[in-house]
Write an enzyme that holds these catalytic residues in place. Structure first.
Site, PDB file in Angstrom:
ATOM      1  N   ASP A  64      17.039 -14.917 -42.052  1.00  0.00           N
ATOM      2  CA  ASP A  64      16.332 -14.551 -43.287  1.00  0.00           C
ATOM      3  C   ASP A  64      17.039 -13.311 -43.820  1.00  0.00           C
ATOM      4  O   ASP A  64      16.948 -12.230 -43.227  1.00  0.00           O
ATOM      5  CB  ASP A  64      14.858 -14.249 -42.982  1.00  0.00           C
ATOM      6  N   VAL A  65      17.751 -13.461 -44.927  1.00  0.00           N
ATOM      7  CA  VAL A  65      18.579 -12.354 -45.420  1.00  0.00           C
ATOM      8  C   VAL A  65      17.770 -11.144 -45.895  1.00  0.00           C
ATOM      9  O   VAL A  65      18.337 -10.075 -46.111  1.00  0.00           O
ATOM     10  CB  VAL A  65      19.528 -12.812 -46.561  1.00  0.00           C
ATOM     11  N   ASN A  91      25.341 -14.768 -50.988  1.00  0.00           N
ATOM     12  CA  ASN A  91      25.011 -15.765 -52.015  1.00  0.00           C
ATOM     13  C   ASN A  91      23.539 -16.172 -52.030  1.00  0.00           C
ATOM     14  O   ASN A  91      23.029 -16.587 -53.066  1.00  0.00           O
ATOM     15  CB  ASN A  91      25.910 -16.997 -51.777  1.00  0.00           C
ATOM     16  N   SER A 143      24.564 -13.415 -61.411  1.00  0.00           N
ATOM     17  CA  SER A 143      24.168 -14.415 -62.421  1.00  0.00           C
ATOM     18  C   SER A 143      24.464 -13.837 -63.797  1.00  0.00           C
ATOM     19  O   SER A 143      24.643 -12.621 -63.935  1.00  0.00           O
ATOM     20  CB  SER A 143      22.665 -14.696 -62.295  1.00  0.00           C
ATOM     21  N   TYR A 157      13.781 -11.928 -61.488  1.00  0.00           N
ATOM     22  CA  TYR A 157      15.077 -12.493 -61.066  1.00  0.00           C
ATOM     23  C   TYR A 157      16.231 -11.773 -61.769  1.00  0.00           C
ATOM     24  O   TYR A 157      17.210 -11.348 -61.133  1.00  0.00           O
ATOM     25  CB  TYR A 157      15.099 -13.994 -61.395  1.00  0.00           C
ATOM     26  N   ALA A 159      16.268  -8.837 -63.070  1.00  0.00           N
ATOM     27  CA  ALA A 159      16.399  -7.462 -62.565  1.00  0.00           C
ATOM     28  C   ALA A 159      17.135  -7.454 -61.229  1.00  0.00           C
ATOM     29  O   ALA A 159      17.989  -6.589 -60.964  1.00  0.00           O
ATOM     30  CB  ALA A 159      15.015  -6.831 -62.408  1.00  0.00           C
ATOM     31  N   LYS A 161      19.369  -9.624 -60.186  1.00  0.00           N
ATOM     32  CA  LYS A 161      20.780  -9.999 -60.366  1.00  0.00           C
ATOM     33  C   LYS A 161      21.562  -8.863 -61.032  1.00  0.00           C
ATOM     34  O   LYS A 161      22.740  -8.643 -60.718  1.00  0.00           O
ATOM     35  CB  LYS A 161      20.856 -11.299 -61.179  1.00  0.00           C
ATOM     36  N   ILE A 190      24.555 -23.797 -62.987  1.00  0.00           N
ATOM     37  CA  ILE A 190      25.359 -24.599 -62.065  1.00  0.00           C
ATOM     38  C   ILE A 190      24.467 -25.681 -61.462  1.00  0.00           C
ATOM     39  O   ILE A 190      23.348 -25.389 -61.017  1.00  0.00           O
ATOM     40  CB  ILE A 190      25.940 -23.709 -60.939  1.00  0.00           C
TER      41      ILE A 190
HETATM   42  P1  NAP Z   1      19.620 -23.249 -53.976  1.00  0.00           P
HETATM   43  O1  NAP Z   1      20.264 -24.572 -54.234  1.00  0.00           O
HETATM   44  O2  NAP Z   1      18.139 -23.144 -54.058  1.00  0.00           O
HETATM   45  O3  NAP Z   1      20.116 -22.707 -52.549  1.00  0.00           O
HETATM   46  C1  NAP Z   1      19.671 -21.450 -52.106  1.00  0.00           C
HETATM   47  C2  NAP Z   1      20.235 -21.163 -50.729  1.00  0.00           C
HETATM   48  O4  NAP Z   1      19.794 -19.863 -50.317  1.00  0.00           O
HETATM   49  C3  NAP Z   1      19.765 -22.141 -49.662  1.00  0.00           C
HETATM   50  O5  NAP Z   1      20.788 -22.324 -48.712  1.00  0.00           O
HETATM   51  C4  NAP Z   1      18.600 -21.413 -49.034  1.00  0.00           C
HETATM   52  O6  NAP Z   1      18.358 -21.881 -47.715  1.00  0.00           O
HETATM   53  C5  NAP Z   1      19.108 -19.985 -49.056  1.00  0.00           C
HETATM   54  N1  NAP Z   1      18.065 -18.958 -48.977  1.00  0.00           N
HETATM   55  C6  NAP Z   1      17.029 -18.744 -49.825  1.00  0.00           C
HETATM   56  N2  NAP Z   1      16.272 -17.718 -49.372  1.00  0.00           N
HETATM   57  C7  NAP Z   1      16.845 -17.285 -48.227  1.00  0.00           C
HETATM   58  C8  NAP Z   1      16.533 -16.272 -47.287  1.00  0.00           C
HETATM   59  N3  NAP Z   1      15.454 -15.478 -47.423  1.00  0.00           N
HETATM   60  N4  NAP Z   1      17.341 -16.101 -46.220  1.00  0.00           N
HETATM   61  C9  NAP Z   1      18.436 -16.889 -46.048  1.00  0.00           C
HETATM   62  N5  NAP Z   1      18.795 -17.858 -46.902  1.00  0.00           N
HETATM   63  C10 NAP Z   1      17.994 -18.061 -47.970  1.00  0.00           C
HETATM   64  O7  NAP Z   1      20.157 -22.150 -54.979  1.00  0.00           O
HETATM   65  P2  NAP Z   1      21.539 -22.073 -55.812  1.00  0.00           P
HETATM   66  O8  NAP Z   1      21.278 -22.609 -57.152  1.00  0.00           O
HETATM   67  O9  NAP Z   1      22.644 -22.605 -55.011  1.00  0.00           O
HETATM   68  O10 NAP Z   1      21.687 -20.478 -55.937  1.00  0.00           O
HETATM   69  C11 NAP Z   1      22.500 -19.751 -55.030  1.00  0.00           C
HETATM   70  C12 NAP Z   1      22.778 -18.386 -55.620  1.00  0.00           C
HETATM   71  O11 NAP Z   1      23.387 -18.546 -56.894  1.00  0.00           O
HETATM   72  C13 NAP Z   1      21.534 -17.532 -55.851  1.00  0.00           C
HETATM   73  O12 NAP Z   1      21.812 -16.194 -55.551  1.00  0.00           O
HETATM   74  C14 NAP Z   1      21.273 -17.690 -57.332  1.00  0.00           C
HETATM   75  O13 NAP Z   1      20.629 -16.557 -57.872  1.00  0.00           O
HETATM   76  C15 NAP Z   1      22.697 -17.789 -57.852  1.00  0.00           C
HETATM   77  N6  NAP Z   1      22.784 -18.453 -59.152  1.00  0.00           N
HETATM   78  C16 NAP Z   1      22.534 -19.776 -59.282  1.00  0.00           C
HETATM   79  C17 NAP Z   1      22.674 -20.379 -60.529  1.00  0.00           C
HETATM   80  C18 NAP Z   1      22.489 -21.849 -60.744  1.00  0.00           C
HETATM   81  O14 NAP Z   1      22.600 -22.303 -61.891  1.00  0.00           O
HETATM   82  N7  NAP Z   1      22.218 -22.646 -59.733  1.00  0.00           N
HETATM   83  C19 NAP Z   1      23.029 -19.604 -61.638  1.00  0.00           C
HETATM   84  C20 NAP Z   1      23.265 -18.248 -61.461  1.00  0.00           C
HETATM   85  C21 NAP Z   1      23.150 -17.685 -60.219  1.00  0.00           C
HETATM   86  P3  NAP Z   1      16.902 -21.776 -47.014  1.00  0.00           P
HETATM   87  O15 NAP Z   1      15.878 -22.004 -48.086  1.00  0.00           O
HETATM   88  O16 NAP Z   1      16.920 -22.816 -45.961  1.00  0.00           O
HETATM   89  O17 NAP Z   1      16.830 -20.399 -46.448  1.00  0.00           O
END
Ligand code: NAP
Length: 259
Positions: A64-65, A91, A143, A157, A159, A161, A190
């Site tokens: 848990d990060v 990430n 982000s 969120y 804030a 990022k 994404i």
């Molecule tokens: P996602 O598909 O929901 O995946 C999130 C990942 O983070 C999962 O592996 C999840 O695994 C892990 N995670 C969540 N809470 C955690 C915790 N407390 N400890 C350890 N691991 C944790 O999300 P994503 O879209 O890939 O987003 C990944 C990153 O990209 C995030 O930082 C997000 O803000 C950023 N981002 C995404 C987008 C987009 O369009 N998708 C755009 C801008 C920025 P578990 O739940 O099993 O822990």
């Protein structure tokens, strides 16, 4: 693509799915040894198996990060299994959507802890490894939401990022003494499991607001992270790159309609 990545040990937090999985796969394809850190084991083990099936090297560590003890254990487990840490991809993140009127202090804290405090915890925990190695790399997934744009329901969120980028500026200076660079990728929209949860209407409307007329792929972020991790980027630190298909460019609805 970048030969310097071969045999490097990389931690990818949130590497079990979405953008993190894309980052993990891209690094593994370049010959890196990948530690996938996430809370859920099943999905992460599936990702490990997929990487191994392609001939890559990966392991899973439950973490848990947002929890200091858990982050320290994740760093120790990575060193135990792979012998060192060269690259941290901070990430993991969550993006629950709640408008201010309904946003509770606990909701705020959870997003800040998972997205922002975690960045600090993971970087801090990796410093001794970078010091031993004589160099290191940190790549943060921030982000466009927060640092550049706004979207109703994502004030906490955004804030978190933007906070990551504020942290980055001073952290990059402090990491320089360990010959370690720290940079951020700022994704637009994404296509991930997390984003899919927001529904088809959201995804279609987002795609139509992007000059390149498509959502990004996880590989688009993975490739940017790979560059920051490479020897070719060794003189870049404290910087960020937007990877968004031009999403932040239009200054009005008319501007996007003109394309
Ligand atoms: P996602 O598909 O929901 O995946 C999130 C990942 O983070 C999962 O592996 C999840 O695994 C892990 N995670 C969540 N809470 C955690 C915790 N407390 N400890 C350890 N691991 C944790 O999300 P994503 O879209 O890939 O987003 C990944 C990153 O990209 C995030 O930082 C997000 O803000 C950023 N981002 C995404 C987008 C987009 O369009 N998708 C755009 C801008 C920025 P578990 O739940 O099993 O822990």
């Amino acid at each position: 693509m970048f030969s310097s990545i071969k045999d490097k040990v990389v931690i990818v937090t949130g590497g079990s799915k979405g953008i993190g999985k894309g980052i993990a796969q891209i690094f593994a394809r370049q010959g890196a040894k990948v530690m996938i850190a996430a809370r859920g084991e099943e999905e992460a083990q599936r990702t490990v198996a997929e990487i191994e099936a392609e001939g890559g090297i990966a392991a899973f560590c439950q973490c848990d990060v947002a929890d200091w003890q858990s982050v320290q254990e994740m760093v120790a487990a990575t060193t135990d299994i792979f012998g060192k840490i060269d690259i941290l991809c901070a990430n993991a993140g969550i993006f629950p959507q709640t408008k201010l009127i309904d946003l509770e202090p606990d909701d705020w804290d959870k997003v800040m802890d998972t997205n922002l405090k975690s960045t600090f915890l993971c970087v801090k925990a990796c410093i001794p490894s970078f010091e031993v190695a004589g160099k290191g790399r940190v790549i943060v997934t921030s982000s466009i939401t927060g640092p550049i744009t706004g979207y109703p329901g994502w004030s906490h969120y955004g804030a978190s990022k933007a906070g990551q980028l504020g942290f980055l500026k001073t952290a990059a200076m402090e990491l320089a003494r360990y010959n370690t660079t720290m940079n951020a990728v700022m994704p637009g929209n994404i296509m991930t499991e997390g984003l899919a949860d927001l529904g088809e209407e959201y995804l279609n409307s987002m795609a139509s607001s992007i000059p390149l007329k498509r959502l990004g792929a996880v590989e688009d972020i993975g490739n940017a992270a790979l560059f920051f991790a490479s020897d070719e980027a060794s003189y870049i630190t404290g910087q960020q790159i937007v990877v968004d298909g031009g999403q932040i460019l239009p200054e009005s609805l008319d501007a996007i309609a003109e394309i």
